[in-house]
Design an enzyme around this catalytic site. Sequence first.
Site, short mmCIF file in Angstrom:
data_model
loop_
_atom_site.label_atom_id
_atom_site.label_comp_id
_atom_site.label_asym_id
_atom_site.label_seq_id
_atom_site.Cartn_x
_atom_site.Cartn_y
_atom_site.Cartn_z
CE LYS A 12 44.13 42.71 10.59
NZ LYS A 12 42.85 42.57 9.90
CG ASP A 61 41.35 43.21 6.24
OD1 ASP A 61 41.81 42.16 5.75
OD2 ASP A 61 41.64 43.62 7.38
#
Length: 277
Positions: A67, A103
Amino acid sequence: MAEKKAFVTGHPIAHSRSPKIHGYWLAKYGIDGSYEAIDVAPADFAAFLKSLGENGYRGGNVTIPHKEAAFAGVARRDHAADEIGAVNTLWFEDGILCGGNTDGYGFAANLDEHAPGWAANGPAVVLGAGGASRAVIHALKERGVKDIRIVNRTLARAEELSRHFGAGVSAHGAGALSELLADAGLLINTTSLGMHGDATLSADPAGLPDHAIVTDIVYVPLETPLLAAARARGLKTVDGLGMLLHQAVPGFERWFGRKPEVTPELRRMIVADIEGR
Ligand code: ATR
């Protein structure tokens, strides 16, 4: 038209439930598309990013440990990715590789579905100060929560996040927890404590007010020890599976052109997978 292709990459990636989620939507909406899991070692990640366009991908998801590398490797980022410091969703705009982070969106959408009005419920206590905590704090700020209290075993990491997110976000060590819970409206666990049935309780929901909502971003097991204790105390609880399901929505829409629904049937399918049925 050619099949629309997307992927999830991580290392390892075999455990990922994303192919099941996107596969369910592709079948449900009859879209000519594919979504595959691709294991990429860290040393190969930069080359993998460069090859996406020529390999015909419209984009994909990025998970642990890529990420941060994806954050650094894209040409353009959305606001959430900049705030969170990580990218979990890739897509192309006019041939340019873009990165976003869904997220925080998934976290908020899960609470919207299961605990409407949550953002106005009072001060939020966030357990943990890692990557997941950043996404949660971003979502809380976006939704107007004015008093966000980060509690972490390592105070320095909480302080770093408090500086990063600025006004309204405070940092505390574990010792302050009971005092911080006494008037809190939301308790969020972002640490790995309680995973895989680990019985340790990081915070005792007994000290929360009656109107408090308790949520855990851990979803294996579905009911973590924290959620079980909160339920026993009579509090509203929301498990973390919905965050996983909802964070997948914006990516699917970008690659396949349709905003998918998080249905009870999809949830049942993933629950069965988690429970090994
Ligand atoms: P993630 O990206 O999933 O959030 P992370 O960055 O490794 O993962 O962060 C893990 C979080 O869980 C941290 O807040 C960590 O606390 P420290 O910053 O003090 O390490 C917390 N955590 C993990 N194991 C813990 C334990 N046994 N007790 C208390 N906190 C723990």
